[in-house]
Design an enzyme around this catalytic site. Structure first.
Site, short mmCIF file in Angstrom:
data_model
loop_
_atom_site.label_atom_id
_atom_site.label_comp_id
_atom_site.label_asym_id
_atom_site.label_seq_id
_atom_site.Cartn_x
_atom_site.Cartn_y
_atom_site.Cartn_z
N GLU A 99 0.86 -1.20 0.00
CA GLU A 99 0.00 0.00 0.00
C GLU A 99 0.89 1.24 0.00
O GLU A 99 1.94 1.26 0.63
CB GLU A 99 -0.90 -0.06 1.25
CG GLU A 99 -1.76 1.13 1.52
CD GLU A 99 -2.90 1.35 0.54
OE1 GLU A 99 -2.61 1.52 -0.66
OE2 GLU A 99 -4.06 1.39 0.97
N ASP A 100 0.47 2.26 -0.70
CA ASP A 100 1.24 3.50 -0.72
C ASP A 100 1.21 4.19 0.65
O ASP A 100 2.24 4.52 1.21
CB ASP A 100 0.75 4.46 -1.82
CG ASP A 100 -0.77 4.65 -1.81
OD1 ASP A 100 -1.46 4.06 -0.95
OD2 ASP A 100 -1.27 5.40 -2.67
N ASP A 103 -3.87 5.90 5.98
CA ASP A 103 -4.37 7.18 6.46
C ASP A 103 -5.37 6.89 7.58
O ASP A 103 -5.00 6.69 8.74
CB ASP A 103 -4.98 7.89 5.25
CG ASP A 103 -5.45 9.30 5.54
OD1 ASP A 103 -4.73 10.04 6.23
OD2 ASP A 103 -6.54 9.67 5.05
N PHE A 152 -1.49 16.50 3.33
CA PHE A 152 -1.83 15.77 2.11
C PHE A 152 -0.65 15.83 1.15
O PHE A 152 -0.16 16.90 0.81
CB PHE A 152 -3.10 16.32 1.46
CG PHE A 152 -3.70 15.31 0.51
CD1 PHE A 152 -4.48 14.27 0.99
CD2 PHE A 152 -3.46 15.38 -0.86
CE1 PHE A 152 -5.01 13.31 0.14
CE2 PHE A 152 -3.99 14.42 -1.73
CZ PHE A 152 -4.77 13.39 -1.22
N ARG A 165 1.12 11.92 -9.96
CA ARG A 165 1.59 10.56 -9.66
C ARG A 165 3.02 10.31 -10.15
O ARG A 165 3.73 9.45 -9.64
CB ARG A 165 0.67 9.52 -10.30
CG ARG A 165 -0.73 9.45 -9.70
CD ARG A 165 -1.43 8.20 -10.20
NE ARG A 165 -2.87 8.22 -9.97
CZ ARG A 165 -3.48 7.81 -8.85
NH1 ARG A 165 -2.75 7.38 -7.83
NH2 ARG A 165 -4.78 7.85 -8.74
P1 IMP Z 1 -7.30 4.91 4.32
O1 IMP Z 1 -8.37 3.91 4.07
O2 IMP Z 1 -7.87 6.19 4.84
O3 IMP Z 1 -6.17 4.39 5.15
O4 IMP Z 1 -6.84 5.32 2.88
C1 IMP Z 1 -5.65 5.06 2.32
C2 IMP Z 1 -5.71 5.58 0.91
O5 IMP Z 1 -6.06 6.96 0.87
C3 IMP Z 1 -4.33 5.51 0.27
O6 IMP Z 1 -4.12 4.30 -0.37
C4 IMP Z 1 -4.35 6.68 -0.68
O7 IMP Z 1 -4.88 6.25 -1.93
C5 IMP Z 1 -5.29 7.67 -0.06
N1 IMP Z 1 -4.54 8.73 0.65
C6 IMP Z 1 -4.47 8.93 1.97
N2 IMP Z 1 -3.70 9.98 2.28
C7 IMP Z 1 -3.25 10.47 1.10
C8 IMP Z 1 -2.38 11.57 0.76
O8 IMP Z 1 -1.84 12.31 1.60
N3 IMP Z 1 -2.16 11.73 -0.57
C9 IMP Z 1 -2.72 10.94 -1.53
N4 IMP Z 1 -3.52 9.91 -1.25
C10 IMP Z 1 -3.79 9.67 0.06
MG MG Z 2 -4.11 3.88 -2.36
#
Ligand code: IMP
Ligand code: MG
Length: 177
Positions: A99-100, A103, A152, A165
């Site tokens: 996973e990138d 959050d 962000f 990207r």
């Molecule tokens: P989560 O379900 O909130 O943990 O979401 C994770 C996903 O939200 C990541 O895989 C990203 O695609 C997106 N995301 C969360 N924070 C950022 C950010 O700072 N920049 C870009 N994408 C983000």
């Molecule tokens: Mg993602």
């Protein structure tokens, strides 16, 4: 939404590359050989997965899922939608989810149990980035690259409304004017 402007660089290309190398070394210690299925969570993971798998020693297979918890905005909606599921059976396989960024934790806290229900030999999570202060649900990856503050960010696969990207570094998105 208009394309947001870039702010300062948070992590340089060199810093990111060094961290990917460290993550790969940690994975190589745990999986020195044998088959490993790396499952990238599209789309943000694509650059990370490409760099990571080239440093792994195991017999790697690469697959992708696409899960969405975001619209074009920057806040998690709390729900996940499986936009693209795996097209392989992971039963008996060692799976590493790549996973990138973690959050809110919503995506992985729903995805990991889903994959575990398919009876893999193991499931581990490797996340390049994590924003611990943003968690809505508790979730910790097995391998985490950088813990970052609540800003962000874009680049190295991560987007803001699909832009940025392709940046080789990670930058903060500027405040809206
Ligand atoms: P989560 O379900 O909130 O943990 O979401 C994770 C996903 O939200 C990541 O895989 C990203 O695609 C997106 N995301 C969360 N924070 C950022 C950010 O700072 N920049 C870009 N994408 C983000
Ligand atoms: Mg993602």
């Amino acid at each position: 939404m208009d394309k947001r402007k870039l702010g300062r660089i948070m992590l340089t290309e060199e810093e990111v590359q060094k961290k990917v190398e460290e993550l790969a070394q940690a994975i190589n210690q745990d999986y020195p050989d044998g088959e490993v299925v790396v499952v990238g969570i599209l789309k943000g993971c694509f650059v990370f997965v490409a760099d990571l798998v080239r440093k792994l020693k195991a017999d790697v297979r690469v697959h992708f899922m696409q899960v969405s918890s975001y619209g074009d905005g920057t806040e998690s909606t709390g729900e996940i939608i499986i936009k693209k599921d795996l097209d392989i059976d992971i039963a008996g396989k060692h799976v590493i989810l790549a996973e990138d960024i973690i959050d809110s934790g919503n995506t992985l806290s729903k995805l990991v149990p889903l994959l575990k229900s398919r009876n893999p030999a193991s499931v581990k999570v490797c996340a390049l980035l994590s924003k611990p202060s943003r968690r809505q649900v508790e979730f910790e990856a097995d391998y985490t690259g950088f813990e970052i503050p609540d800003e962000f960010i874009v680049g190295y696969g991560l987007d803001c409304a699909e832009a940025y990207r392709q940046l080789p570094y990670i930058a903060v998105v500027a405040e809206e004017e």
